[in-house]
Design a protein around this motif. Structure first.
Motif, PDB file in Angstrom:
ATOM      1  N   PRO A  40      17.097  56.983  21.290  1.00 48.26           N
ATOM      2  CA  PRO A  40      16.962  58.000  20.240  1.00 48.26           C
ATOM      3  C   PRO A  40      15.586  58.664  20.261  1.00 48.26           C
ATOM      4  O   PRO A  40      14.582  58.036  20.610  1.00 48.26           O
ATOM      5  CB  PRO A  40      17.168  57.206  18.939  1.00 48.26           C
ATOM      6  CG  PRO A  40      17.870  55.959  19.349  1.00 48.26           C
ATOM      7  CD  PRO A  40      17.380  55.649  20.742  1.00 48.26           C
ATOM      8  N   ARG A  85      26.039  61.912  18.437  1.00 47.62           N
ATOM      9  CA  ARG A  85      27.075  60.893  18.612  1.00 47.62           C
ATOM     10  C   ARG A  85      27.785  61.142  19.934  1.00 47.62           C
ATOM     11  O   ARG A  85      28.317  62.231  20.171  1.00 47.62           O
ATOM     12  CB  ARG A  85      28.079  60.945  17.461  1.00 47.62           C
ATOM     13  CG  ARG A  85      29.170  59.894  17.546  1.00 47.62           C
ATOM     14  CD  ARG A  85      29.965  59.835  16.244  1.00 47.62           C
ATOM     15  NE  ARG A  85      31.147  58.993  16.390  1.00 47.62           N
ATOM     16  CZ  ARG A  85      32.381  59.450  16.620  1.00 47.62           C
ATOM     17  NH1 ARG A  85      32.574  60.759  16.697  1.00 47.62           N
ATOM     18  NH2 ARG A  85      33.393  58.616  16.746  1.00 47.62           N
ATOM     19  N   ASP A 131      24.906  66.833  15.082  1.00 45.47           N
ATOM     20  CA  ASP A 131      25.041  67.182  13.654  1.00 45.47           C
ATOM     21  C   ASP A 131      26.475  67.572  13.310  1.00 45.47           C
ATOM     22  O   ASP A 131      26.741  68.536  12.570  1.00 45.47           O
ATOM     23  CB  ASP A 131      24.068  68.304  13.279  1.00 45.47           C
ATOM     24  CG  ASP A 131      22.614  67.826  13.265  1.00 45.47           C
ATOM     25  OD1 ASP A 131      22.395  66.614  13.100  1.00 45.47           O
ATOM     26  OD2 ASP A 131      21.716  68.668  13.440  1.00 45.47           O
ATOM     27  N   GLY A 160      17.895  64.807  20.363  1.00 48.93           N
ATOM     28  CA  GLY A 160      18.156  63.659  19.510  1.00 48.93           C
ATOM     29  C   GLY A 160      18.405  62.358  20.248  1.00 48.93           C
ATOM     30  O   GLY A 160      18.260  61.274  19.668  1.00 48.93           O
ATOM     31  N   ASP A 217      25.938  56.063  18.508  1.00 50.46           N
ATOM     32  CA  ASP A 217      25.319  56.873  17.464  1.00 50.46           C
ATOM     33  C   ASP A 217      23.803  56.781  17.591  1.00 50.46           C
ATOM     34  O   ASP A 217      23.252  55.690  17.722  1.00 50.46           O
ATOM     35  CB  ASP A 217      25.771  56.353  16.092  1.00 50.46           C
ATOM     36  CG  ASP A 217      25.522  57.366  14.994  1.00 50.46           C
ATOM     37  OD1 ASP A 217      24.396  57.896  14.922  1.00 50.46           O
ATOM     38  OD2 ASP A 217      26.454  57.620  14.205  1.00 50.46           O
ATOM     39  N   SER A 218      23.134  57.935  17.563  1.00 50.45           N
ATOM     40  CA  SER A 218      21.677  57.917  17.661  1.00 50.45           C
ATOM     41  C   SER A 218      21.030  57.230  16.473  1.00 50.45           C
ATOM     42  O   SER A 218      19.899  56.742  16.555  1.00 50.45           O
ATOM     43  CB  SER A 218      21.133  59.342  17.795  1.00 50.45           C
ATOM     44  OG  SER A 218      21.449  60.112  16.641  1.00 50.45           O
ATOM     45  N   ALA A 219      21.754  57.167  15.347  1.00 52.35           N
ATOM     46  CA  ALA A 219      21.212  56.496  14.165  1.00 52.35           C
ATOM     47  C   ALA A 219      21.331  54.988  14.263  1.00 52.35           C
ATOM     48  O   ALA A 219      20.610  54.258  13.567  1.00 52.35           O
ATOM     49  CB  ALA A 219      21.928  57.000  12.910  1.00 52.35           C
ATOM     50  N   PRO A 255      17.895  65.543  15.886  1.00 53.35           N
ATOM     51  CA  PRO A 255      19.176  65.680  15.189  1.00 53.35           C
ATOM     52  C   PRO A 255      20.054  64.447  15.398  1.00 53.35           C
ATOM     53  O   PRO A 255      19.784  63.608  16.265  1.00 53.35           O
ATOM     54  CB  PRO A 255      19.790  66.924  15.837  1.00 53.35           C
ATOM     55  CG  PRO A 255      19.194  66.943  17.212  1.00 53.35           C
ATOM     56  CD  PRO A 255      17.802  66.435  17.059  1.00 53.35           C
ATOM     57  N   HIS A 256      21.104  64.364  14.612  1.00 57.43           N
ATOM     58  CA  HIS A 256      22.042  63.259  14.741  1.00 57.43           C
ATOM     59  C   HIS A 256      22.984  63.526  15.919  1.00 57.43           C
ATOM     60  O   HIS A 256      23.651  64.560  15.984  1.00 57.43           O
ATOM     61  CB  HIS A 256      22.863  63.107  13.457  1.00 57.43           C
ATOM     62  CG  HIS A 256      23.914  62.053  13.553  1.00 57.43           C
ATOM     63  ND1 HIS A 256      25.246  62.333  13.521  1.00 57.43           N
ATOM     64  CD2 HIS A 256      23.812  60.699  13.700  1.00 57.43           C
ATOM     65  CE1 HIS A 256      25.947  61.207  13.627  1.00 57.43           C
ATOM     66  NE2 HIS A 256      25.098  60.208  13.744  1.00 57.43           N
TER      67      HIS A 256
END
Length: 326
Positions: A219, A227, A291, A194, A251-253, A224-225
């Motif tokens: 990213p 952090r 996750d 991720g 955060d990868s998001a 997956p998410h």
């Protein structure tokens, strides 16, 4: 009679009395046996050789020797990045042995770890054989450290007389290294799915005796998410603000726009012994959750250029650079 007036042996036998004929035939047979290329019974062999002339097999190693072999699995700090373990073979027998090859199999890896080269292990002695672990076997979609490694070691050994054996041993593990390595391997794989991590080669130094190490993050689409929550200190480096970890919230998001996480660093210690014999001081432990699941640390090693720059930085910041290099 032939023109030269001589009779062949067979012709003469035909004219000779029966007793004389028998003597002649025996002589002819003796001459034929000495003629090159003649066939006949093989000469008897001696010295333990087989009928074909090959040396007799020395036979297997006795159980009193093979049952004296034990193995302990361990990992040196300098081998953690390379994922190399040691098979510490103890020879409790009275015979000097050579371990031709050792093979470690475990439920946590995809194949055996094979030792690098033969090693002599004298009677009553212990020798360490290094072996690189195969690729990790990680659970689908997650990480667990609960997998039982169930390791087994096979040793191909030979003594001075050429007697050989393959010995199967259940090794001991005082520090549970295989389980720890498996947790770190699978954590690294889960994070990498991720978020890609790496350290920049360039080190920026400051006038106040601190420096900046840059952690690069990128990213992975569809991953997956991930952090990142903190980066731990090392034997050589600590946060410039004090002792403890660097606290993060990456955060990868929603990663940093430039993909850079700046870590202000200061020397963690200045004794020359720690600097001269550094093994893990430039390998940063990154703590993350994938996750929502907290994982064992992921170790990010400094590339060679940064590693050298960090050693120079610590020496200069400690004010002992000239003494340490002499």
């Amino acid at each position: 009679m032939p023109p030269d007036g001589r009779l062949s042996a067979h012709a003469w036998v035909g004219r000779a009395p029966a007793g004389a004929a028998a003597v002649v035939l025996a002589a002819v047979a003796a001459v034929a046996a000495c003629t090159p290329g003649a066939t006949g019974p093989a000469a008897p062999t001696s010295g333990g050789s087989s009928a074909t002339g090959a040396p007799a097999s020395p036979g297997p190693l006795p159980r009193s020797v093979t049952e004296g072999l034990t193995v302990e699995i361990a990992q040196a700090r300098s081998d953690r990045v390379a994922r190399v373990v040691e098979l510490r073979v103890h020879n409790g027998s009275a015979a000097d042995l050579t371990v031709l090859e050792g093979r470690l199999t475990s439920a946590t890896t995809s194949g055996p770890a094979v030792t690098e080269e033969p090693r002599e292990v004298g009677a009553g002695r212990t020798r360490a054989l290094r072996a690189a672990l195969a690729a990790p076997v990680c659970p689908r979609g997650g990480v667990t450290t609960a997998v039982d490694p169930a390791p087994v070691v096979e040793l191909d050994v030979v003594d001075a007389d050429g007697r050989r054996a393959t010995v199967r041993v259940a090794p001991t593990e005082e520090t549970d290294d295989l389980r720890r390595v498996h947790g770190e391997d699978c954590a690294a794989a889960a994070v990498a799915a991720g978020l890609e991590l790496g350290l920049e080669e360039t080190l920026t130094t400051r006038d106040d005796g601190t420096a900046e190490v840059v952690l690069r993050v990128r990213p992975v689409p569809g991953g997956p998410h991930v952090r990142l929550v903190q980066v731990g200190g090392t034997t050589l480096l600590r946060p410039a603000s004090g002792y403890g970890p660097w606290v993060l919230d990456v955060d990868s998001a929603a990663p940093p726009p430039d993909g850079r996480v700046v870590l202000p660093v200061a020397p963690a210690r200045c004794d020359l012994h720690a600097i001269a014999e550094d093994k893990r001081g430039t390998v940063l432990p990154v703590h993350a959750a994938v996750d929502g699941v907290a994982l064992p640390p992921v170790f990010v090693a400094a590339p060679p250029a940064l590693r050298g720059a960090l050693h120079d930085f610590v020496l200069d910041a400690c004010g002992s650079a000239d003494d340490a290099r002499s």
